[in-house]
Design a protein around this motif. Structure first.
Motif, short mmCIF file in Angstrom:
data_model
loop_
_atom_site.label_atom_id
_atom_site.label_comp_id
_atom_site.label_asym_id
_atom_site.label_seq_id
_atom_site.Cartn_x
_atom_site.Cartn_y
_atom_site.Cartn_z
N PRO A 21 44.37 51.83 53.25
CA PRO A 21 45.05 50.93 52.30
C PRO A 21 45.40 51.66 51.01
CG PRO A 21 43.08 49.91 53.21
CD PRO A 21 43.06 51.35 53.66
N LEU A 22 46.55 51.32 50.44
CA LEU A 22 46.99 51.94 49.20
C LEU A 22 46.51 51.12 48.02
CD1 LEU A 22 50.67 52.95 50.13
CD2 LEU A 22 48.66 54.43 49.98
N PHE A 23 45.58 51.67 47.24
CA PHE A 23 45.07 50.96 46.08
C PHE A 23 45.83 51.32 44.81
CE2 PHE A 23 41.41 50.81 48.96
CZ PHE A 23 41.12 49.46 48.91
N HIS A 24 46.58 52.43 44.83
CA HIS A 24 47.40 52.86 43.68
C HIS A 24 46.54 53.13 42.44
CE1 HIS A 24 51.02 51.88 45.96
NE2 HIS A 24 50.48 50.71 46.24
N LYS A 25 45.40 53.78 42.64
CA LYS A 25 44.53 54.10 41.51
C LYS A 25 45.15 55.14 40.58
CE LYS A 25 40.11 52.87 43.65
NZ LYS A 25 38.74 53.32 43.99
N GLY A 103 34.45 50.89 42.35
CA GLY A 103 35.06 50.08 43.39
C GLY A 103 36.55 49.95 43.16
N ILE A 104 37.01 48.71 43.02
CA ILE A 104 38.45 48.48 42.81
C ILE A 104 38.79 48.37 41.32
CG2 ILE A 104 38.72 47.34 45.05
CD1 ILE A 104 38.77 44.64 43.49
N ARG A 105 37.84 48.69 40.44
CA ARG A 105 38.08 48.58 39.00
C ARG A 105 38.20 49.95 38.35
NH1 ARG A 105 33.46 45.59 39.70
NH2 ARG A 105 32.30 47.09 38.43
N ALA A 106 39.09 50.04 37.35
CA ALA A 106 39.15 51.20 36.47
C ALA A 106 38.62 50.75 35.12
CB ALA A 106 40.58 51.72 36.32
N GLU A 107 37.55 51.43 34.65
CA GLU A 107 36.88 50.99 33.43
C GLU A 107 36.88 52.11 32.38
OE1 GLU A 107 33.61 48.31 35.93
OE2 GLU A 107 32.94 49.91 34.58
N LEU A 108 36.90 51.68 31.12
CA LEU A 108 36.71 52.58 29.99
C LEU A 108 35.54 52.06 29.15
CD1 LEU A 108 40.12 53.63 28.36
CD2 LEU A 108 38.43 55.12 29.43
N VAL A 109 34.70 52.97 28.69
CA VAL A 109 33.69 52.61 27.70
C VAL A 109 34.24 53.05 26.36
CG1 VAL A 109 31.32 52.90 26.93
CG2 VAL A 109 31.84 52.88 29.38
N GLU A 110 34.70 52.07 25.57
CA GLU A 110 35.34 52.32 24.28
C GLU A 110 34.37 51.90 23.17
OE1 GLU A 110 38.76 49.85 24.29
OE2 GLU A 110 39.71 50.82 26.01
N GLU A 111 33.93 52.86 22.36
CA GLU A 111 33.01 52.54 21.26
C GLU A 111 31.82 51.74 21.78
OE1 GLU A 111 33.77 54.10 18.70
OE2 GLU A 111 35.92 54.42 18.87
N ASN A 112 31.27 52.21 22.90
CA ASN A 112 30.10 51.58 23.54
C ASN A 112 30.38 50.21 24.14
OD1 ASN A 112 28.29 53.77 22.97
ND2 ASN A 112 28.12 53.02 20.86
N GLN A 113 31.65 49.84 24.27
CA GLN A 113 32.01 48.58 24.89
C GLN A 113 32.71 48.88 26.22
OE1 GLN A 113 31.13 45.61 23.83
NE2 GLN A 113 30.33 46.25 21.83
N VAL A 119 42.67 46.63 37.78
CA VAL A 119 42.02 46.23 39.03
C VAL A 119 43.00 46.53 40.16
CG1 VAL A 119 41.09 44.32 40.39
CG2 VAL A 119 40.58 44.47 37.94
N PHE A 120 42.50 47.15 41.21
CA PHE A 120 43.37 47.62 42.30
C PHE A 120 43.22 46.74 43.54
CE2 PHE A 120 41.93 51.29 39.77
CZ PHE A 120 43.15 51.65 39.21
N ALA A 121 44.24 46.69 44.37
CA ALA A 121 45.58 47.21 44.16
C ALA A 121 46.36 46.25 43.26
CB ALA A 121 46.31 47.38 45.49
N PRO A 122 47.29 46.75 42.44
CA PRO A 122 48.03 45.87 41.54
C PRO A 122 48.93 44.90 42.31
CG PRO A 122 48.26 48.19 40.90
CD PRO A 122 47.65 48.16 42.27
N THR A 123 48.78 43.61 42.00
CA THR A 123 49.65 42.57 42.55
C THR A 123 49.90 41.54 41.46
OG1 THR A 123 47.85 41.15 43.35
CG2 THR A 123 48.67 42.86 44.86
N LEU A 124 50.96 40.78 41.60
CA LEU A 124 51.30 39.77 40.60
C LEU A 124 50.34 38.59 40.63
CD1 LEU A 124 55.20 39.72 40.89
CD2 LEU A 124 53.81 40.78 39.11
N SER A 125 49.52 38.49 41.67
CA SER A 125 48.58 37.37 41.77
C SER A 125 47.18 37.74 41.28
CB SER A 125 48.48 36.90 43.22
OG SER A 125 48.00 37.94 44.06
N LYS A 126 47.00 38.96 40.81
CA LYS A 126 45.66 39.44 40.43
C LYS A 126 45.40 39.21 38.95
CE LYS A 126 44.09 42.27 43.11
NZ LYS A 126 44.11 43.40 44.03
#
Length: 220
Positions: A21-25, A103-113, A119-126
């Motif tokens: 499956p193409l998740f487009h990460k 998993g299917i998430r791309a996360e950043l820890v910004e200033e400890n947050q 969230v993958f794969a990108p769709t208009l319903s997500k």
């Protein structure tokens, strides 16, 4: 039956042709050595200060650096952020964030947050809560455009997604936040506006605006 055999062959051929499956990460842009440079504009509004409306501009460079294992046993990457007043000045390290695929998430820890950027794969319903893993108020995000071409500063990006985060306007406040990501690059545009107005005033009493505009990207 012959029909059943033909159906099975068609399914096997389809699986082989399509592969995993193409998740487009690739939209997150996380690859060691990749950098992106932006022109940034920050505007602060506070009528109790002088000046009441203050604008600063600078350049920001983000770089994906070394991988390491975080305290949850996940492979994470340093996300270094450098700043300079303009292109004639040397880069100075401003801070170090952390990026990760969980998993299917791309996360950043910004200033400890810890925030969920994609969230993958990108769709208009997500849709998802950007702040699901921190103590900040819930912020719903969703894809308003997926896999579309976008031109910024004369550069054509043939596959981008738009993440809408907040959009609200009333007589006393205006909130508009969205980000644009390009495949194999990452973030290419950021629009963040959160202003409070007195009734019928055209200029905000309080608030903050932040805008990122893509300049270039590459590897180092």
């Amino acid at each position: 039956s012959i029909l059943g055999i033909l159906l099975l062959v068609a399914i096997l051929f389809s699986c082989k042709k399509d592969g995993a499956p193409l998740f487009h990460k690739e939209y997150f842009g996380l690859e060691t050595g990749r950098y992106v440079v932006y022109n940034v504009t920050e505007i602060t509004h506070d009528t109790k200060l002088n000046p009441a409306h203050d604008t600063i501009t600078y350049q920001l460079k983000t770089v994906w650096e070394a991988e390491y294992v975080d305290n949850e046993g996940r492979v994470a990457s340093e996300f270094r952020r450098y700043k300079r007043s303009d292109e004639t000045e040397p880069w100075a390290l401003a801070d170090i964030w952390t990026g990760i695929y969980d998993g299917i998430r791309a996360e950043l820890v910004e200033e400890n947050q810890r925030v969920v950027k994609l969230v993958f794969a990108p769709t208009l319903s997500k849709d998802w809560d950007v702040n699901a893993y921190n103590n900040m108020p819930e912020m719903e995000a969703y894809y308003s455009d997926v896999h579309v071409d976008t031109t910024i500063n004369g550069i054509l990006f043939d596959s981008t997604v738009v993440v809408d985060q907040e959009s609200y306007t009333s007589l006393i406040d205006t909130v508009r936040m969205f980000e644009v990501y390009a495949k194999h690059v990452g973030l290419i545009h950021k629009h963040s506006k959160n202003n409070i107005y007195n009734f019928a005033d055209s200029e905000p009493q309080e608030g903050r605006e932040v805008y990122y505009e893509y300049v270039e990207h590459g590897f180092q």
